[in-house]
Design a protein around this motif. Structure first.
Motif, PDB file in Angstrom:
ATOM      1  N   VAL A 186       0.753  -1.106  -0.114  1.00 49.32           N
ATOM      2  CA  VAL A 186      -0.207   0.303   0.123  1.00 49.32           C
ATOM      3  C   VAL A 186       0.783   1.274  -0.036  1.00 49.32           C
ATOM      4  O   VAL A 186       1.855   1.377   0.622  1.00 49.32           O
ATOM      5  N   GLU A 217      -0.536   4.520   0.449  1.00 51.10           N
ATOM      6  CA  GLU A 217      -1.022   5.674   1.302  1.00 51.10           C
ATOM      7  C   GLU A 217      -0.459   5.603   2.884  1.00 51.10           C
ATOM      8  O   GLU A 217      -0.527   4.565   3.152  1.00 51.10           O
ATOM      9  N   LYS A 258       1.999   3.738   7.099  1.00 53.68           N
ATOM     10  CA  LYS A 258       1.210   3.180   6.001  1.00 53.68           C
ATOM     11  C   LYS A 258       0.013   2.991   6.313  1.00 53.68           C
ATOM     12  O   LYS A 258      -0.256   2.737   7.629  1.00 53.68           O
ATOM     13  N   LEU A 297      -4.478  -2.191   6.131  1.00 51.66           N
ATOM     14  CA  LEU A 297      -5.032  -2.878   5.285  1.00 51.66           C
ATOM     15  C   LEU A 297      -6.529  -3.165   5.860  1.00 51.66           C
ATOM     16  O   LEU A 297      -6.634  -3.506   6.960  1.00 51.66           O
ATOM     17  N   ASP A 332      -8.701  -4.526   0.811  1.00 48.60           N
ATOM     18  CA  ASP A 332      -7.536  -5.029   0.364  1.00 48.60           C
ATOM     19  C   ASP A 332      -7.246  -6.448   0.153  1.00 48.60           C
ATOM     20  O   ASP A 332      -6.740  -6.833  -0.681  1.00 48.60           O
ATOM     21  N   SER A 366       1.455  -4.512   3.790  1.00 42.90           N
ATOM     22  CA  SER A 366       1.602  -3.347   4.770  1.00 42.90           C
ATOM     23  C   SER A 366       2.594  -2.568   4.486  1.00 42.90           C
ATOM     24  O   SER A 366       2.844  -1.623   5.092  1.00 42.90           O
TER      25      SER A 366
END
Ligand code: AMP
Ligand code: MG
Length: 410
Positions: free
Chosen positions: A28, A30, A180, A183, A250, A325
């Motif tokens: 990920v 973001e 991060k 999830l 996700d 992650s």
């Protein structure tokens, strides 16, 4: 020979399956800012640099007396007490020739001093402090920036933050940090035979243990987990549920229905609404395992039997979630141990048997079978503290043979 390994198409090895998953996963991107105290177990999304020296000041490592090393010529010397440097209340000014200062652990070493002598080594008589001969100069002083220098990396990226990391970041005065995003993971049980806790059990049914097992296995600050409940053995319901969940998640995880029985629809449904990367692996327990994607969502169809759920989760899903992650890979510790039990095994699949690992008085690692190894049996897994990892070609173990073990703690 293990009949489950006798397939028309050779089964994927665990290493091949892991490589396939790893190649498919895009971590990920973001991130979000979190207050430091809420960041335990989260993955740092950028390296953090120290805005200050840690420690900030040159300070004392002992309670004692601060002086200049130039005063310590090797002969006994008596210095005059000029004041005190307390922790949090430094001595103001600088020491002059012939002076020393009382100092406490962590207090700023006054200007003009570079040495702290333990209080037990000096004789104090009012303002006269007598230092014995042959004291080591420059001792008991912690340099500013000795831990981390201003501008240096405090925590490198990527890193899953531990309790110690939070302490370290706090020592640098960092109050919030970028991590991060979590999830979004949903999990489901499948099967008409499943009963919910609280319902009386009738013949033909069994309690749904997998969702409790998975909920525990998924407990991690990096995960926002949704228990999606039970899906009936109905391809339409399965497809509708997975399609809808894939829009918001996700990762989707199902248990059961991944095999080749008439009521096992997971692989076909995955093929209809997404992509099947692979479906079967040469491991025991856990041969039927579907991995693929539904749109931008990763899908793991785990076997139904609880011990197989735990094994496949540990071996395949956990590393995938870590990678997704953004955390660095964790390579499970594998150790050589002497097996004290006889272990039954047929060649054909890599096998994860449940064991109990211990150490004898000589420090030797010993492992014994934890009992029944059926993939439907959770009691022996509950007693076990490791997997005994038996290679595909192994045809059984006699007591006294060396085996590889992988400790776990779940
Ligand atoms: P399946 O792959 O659906 O044929 O499931 C294999 C075995 O696992 C069956 O005997 C199921 O009863 C059992 N099983 C499936 N799902 C669960 C669950 N959620 N909890 C406990 N056992 C399960
Ligand atoms: Mg089923």
């Amino acid at each position: 020979m293990d009949l489950c390994s006798q397939e028309r198409k050779p089964l994927l090895s665990l290493a091949e399956a892991l490589a396939n998953i790893s190649a498919a996963i895009q971590p990920v991107n973001e991130s979000e800012n979190l207050a430091l105290k809420n960041a335990l177990g989260r993955v740092l999304s950028a390296a953090v640099h120290a805005p200050i020296n840690i420690p900030y000041d040159r300070n004392a490592a002992m309670d004692g007396y601060a002086c200049a090393s130039a005063e310590l010529t090797g002969q006994p010397v008596t210095l005059t007490l000029a004041g005190t440097s307390w922790a949090g209340r430094p001595f103001q000014g600088a020491l002059q020739a012939g002076q020393c200062a009382r100092i406490f652990t962590g207090a700023v070493v006054p200007a003009g001093a570079d040495t702290v002598i333990m209080q037990e080594q000096v004789q104090a008589d009012g303002e006269s402090i007598r230092f014995p001969a042959n004291l080591k100069p420059l001792q008991n002083v912690r340099a500013a920036g000795e831990d981390v220098k201003q501008g240096q990396v405090v925590c490198a990226y990527p890193k899953k933050l531990s309790a110690v990391d939070l302490g370290l970041l706090a020592s640098a005065g960092i109050a919030d940090i970028p991590v991060k995003r979590q999830l979004k993971i949903a999990f489901f049980s499948t099967g008409d035979e499943l009963a919910a806790l609280g319902e009386p059990l009738v013949s033909g049914k069994l309690y749904d243990s997998n969702r409790y097992l998975l909920n525990g296995l998924l407990a991690d600050p990096c995960h926002a987990v949704v228990d999606g409940g039970v899906i009936a053995d109905d391809p339409k319901q399965l497809e509708d549920t997975l399609r809808a969940a894939a829009e918001n998640c996700d990762v989707l995880i199902t248990t059961g229905g991944a095999s080749v029985g008439d009521a096992d629809y997971v692989k076909d449904v995955l093929a209809r609404c997404g992509q099947v990367n692979f479906w079967k692996i040469a491991i025991k327990p856990g041969k039927p395992l579907a991995f693929g994607t539904i749109g931008g969502c990763y899908f793991f169809g785990l076997p139904g039997n609880p011990a197989a759920v735990m094994t496949t989760f540990q071996q395949l899903v956990a590393p995938a979630l870590r990678q997704l992650s953004g955390a660095p890979a964790l390579h499970p510790l594998r150790l050589a141990a002497t097996c004290t039990s006889a272990l039954k095994k047929s060649p054909g699949r890599l096998e994860f048997q449940r064991g109990n690992l211990s150490q004898n008085a000589d420090g030797e690692l010993l492992v014994a079978s934890a009992g029944k190894q059926g993939s439907h049996i959770l009691s022996s897994l509950s007693e076990a503290n490791c997997f005994i990892v038996l290679p595909s070609e192994c045809a059984g173990i006699s007591p006294g043979e060396q085996v590889t073990v992988e400790p776990f703690n779940v």
